[in-house]
Motif scaffolding. Structure first.
Motif, mmCIF file in Angstrom:
data_model
loop_
_atom_site.group_PDB
_atom_site.id
_atom_site.type_symbol
_atom_site.label_atom_id
_atom_site.label_comp_id
_atom_site.label_asym_id
_atom_site.label_seq_id
_atom_site.Cartn_x
_atom_site.Cartn_y
_atom_site.Cartn_z
ATOM 1 N N UNK A 92 0.825 -1.203 0.000
ATOM 2 C CA UNK A 92 0.000 0.000 0.000
ATOM 3 C C UNK A 92 0.865 1.261 0.000
ATOM 4 N N UNK A 93 0.468 2.214 -0.828
ATOM 5 C CA UNK A 93 1.177 3.487 -0.909
ATOM 6 C C UNK A 93 0.184 4.622 -0.675
ATOM 7 N N UNK A 94 0.696 5.781 -0.308
ATOM 8 C CA UNK A 94 -0.137 6.965 -0.108
ATOM 9 C C UNK A 94 0.126 7.935 -1.251
ATOM 10 N N UNK A 95 -0.942 8.368 -1.929
ATOM 11 C CA UNK A 95 -0.779 9.277 -3.066
ATOM 12 C C UNK A 95 -0.193 10.597 -2.601
ATOM 13 N N UNK A 96 0.908 11.004 -3.229
ATOM 14 C CA UNK A 96 1.581 12.246 -2.843
ATOM 15 C C UNK A 96 0.927 13.479 -3.448
ATOM 16 N N UNK A 97 0.069 13.290 -4.456
ATOM 17 C CA UNK A 97 -0.620 14.415 -5.097
ATOM 18 C C UNK A 97 -1.928 13.918 -5.687
ATOM 19 N N UNK A 98 -2.786 14.842 -6.050
ATOM 20 C CA UNK A 98 -4.042 14.473 -6.713
ATOM 21 C C UNK A 98 -3.729 13.838 -8.064
ATOM 22 N N UNK A 99 -4.445 12.783 -8.389
ATOM 23 C CA UNK A 99 -4.291 12.113 -9.683
ATOM 24 C C UNK A 99 -5.603 12.267 -10.443
ATOM 25 N N UNK A 100 -5.506 12.864 -11.629
ATOM 26 C CA UNK A 100 -6.700 13.158 -12.416
ATOM 27 C C UNK A 100 -6.716 12.332 -13.691
ATOM 28 N N UNK A 101 -7.929 12.175 -14.254
ATOM 29 C CA UNK A 101 -8.040 11.497 -15.546
ATOM 30 C C UNK A 101 -7.831 12.511 -16.654
ATOM 31 N N UNK A 102 -8.055 12.097 -17.909
ATOM 32 C CA UNK A 102 -7.763 12.984 -19.035
ATOM 33 C C UNK A 102 -8.706 14.169 -19.145
ATOM 34 N N UNK A 103 -9.811 14.154 -18.380
ATOM 35 C CA UNK A 103 -10.741 15.285 -18.396
ATOM 36 C C UNK A 103 -10.499 16.237 -17.228
#
Length: 212
Positions: A92-103
């Motif tokens: 398990x990892x913690x997201x360091x930033x927001x991850x967005x899709x192509x929209x």
């Protein structure tokens, strides 16, 4: 503004600009006698080419490259397993930033904990081996010879083993995987157990140097 400063400012504004003056040559000037660096390099390369040294250097580099491909640098700090050791590994990892899709829509917010096994399971065991140890190779063949396990060497000659045993072998270049999982001895196996990985080091009878 003080009255006394006004005449001074007017005089500065009206004064003529200073003119540049050539004072001539003073002292002795000597010509540059150091050889041009680029010309030196060119002459050296021309000499190496003419004497065949360039070809010999290229051949030595080619032979070293082939040797490294056939037998990569062994992973340092990995011993033969002397005792049984097993532990869970949580990927398990913690997201360091927001991850967005192509929209631009946020699909994983910063700080969200993500377990890669939820979407990409470990489809085959990872088996770490000393490819120069016959006992470890025999153990791997007995336990994983008829499976799709990935055989990963920390020492040995993967290409020669592939040719001799008709099976794909990998190599843990630089020890990236053993460091990631905390493996200190081989043979070691990484397998999935639910949402975690199970890492196990298992001692086997010490064998002779493998023939490949």
């Amino acid at each position: 503004m003080k009255p006394l400063l006004i005449p001074a400012l007017i005089m500065l504004a009206c004064s003529a600009p200073a003119a540049a003056k050539d004072y001539g040559q003073h002292g002795t000037l000597w010509p540059v006698i150091e050889p041009d660096l680029l010309e030196q390099i060119k002459a050296r390369l021309t000499h190496l080419e003419a004497t065949g040294e360039t070809a010999r250097i290229n051949e030595r580099m080619r032979q070293r490259t082939i040797a490294r491909v056939n037998r990569p640098e062994p992973v340092a700090g990995v011993a033969h397993a002397a005792s049984y050791r097993s532990w869970p590994f949580d990927p398990t990892i913690s997201a360091e930033r927001d991850i967005a899709d192509d929209t631009g829509r946020i699909i994983i917010a910063r700080g969200t904990r993500v377990n890669p096994l939820d979407t990409v399971p470990l489809r085959a065991p990872l088996v770490f081996l000393d490819g120069d140890d016959n006992a470890q190779l025999a153990w791997a063949n007995a336990h994983y010879g008829k499976t799709n396990a990935k055989l990963i060497l920390v020492r040995g000659a993967p290409l020669a083993l592939m040719k001799a045993r008709q099976r794909r072998f990998y190599f843990d270049q630089g020890g990236a995987l053993v460091k990631h999982f905390g493996i200190r001895a081989v043979p070691a196996v990484v397998e999935q157990q639910g949402r975690v990985l199970r890492v196990t080091e298992t001692p086997v009878r010490t064998g002779g140097r493998a023939s490949s």
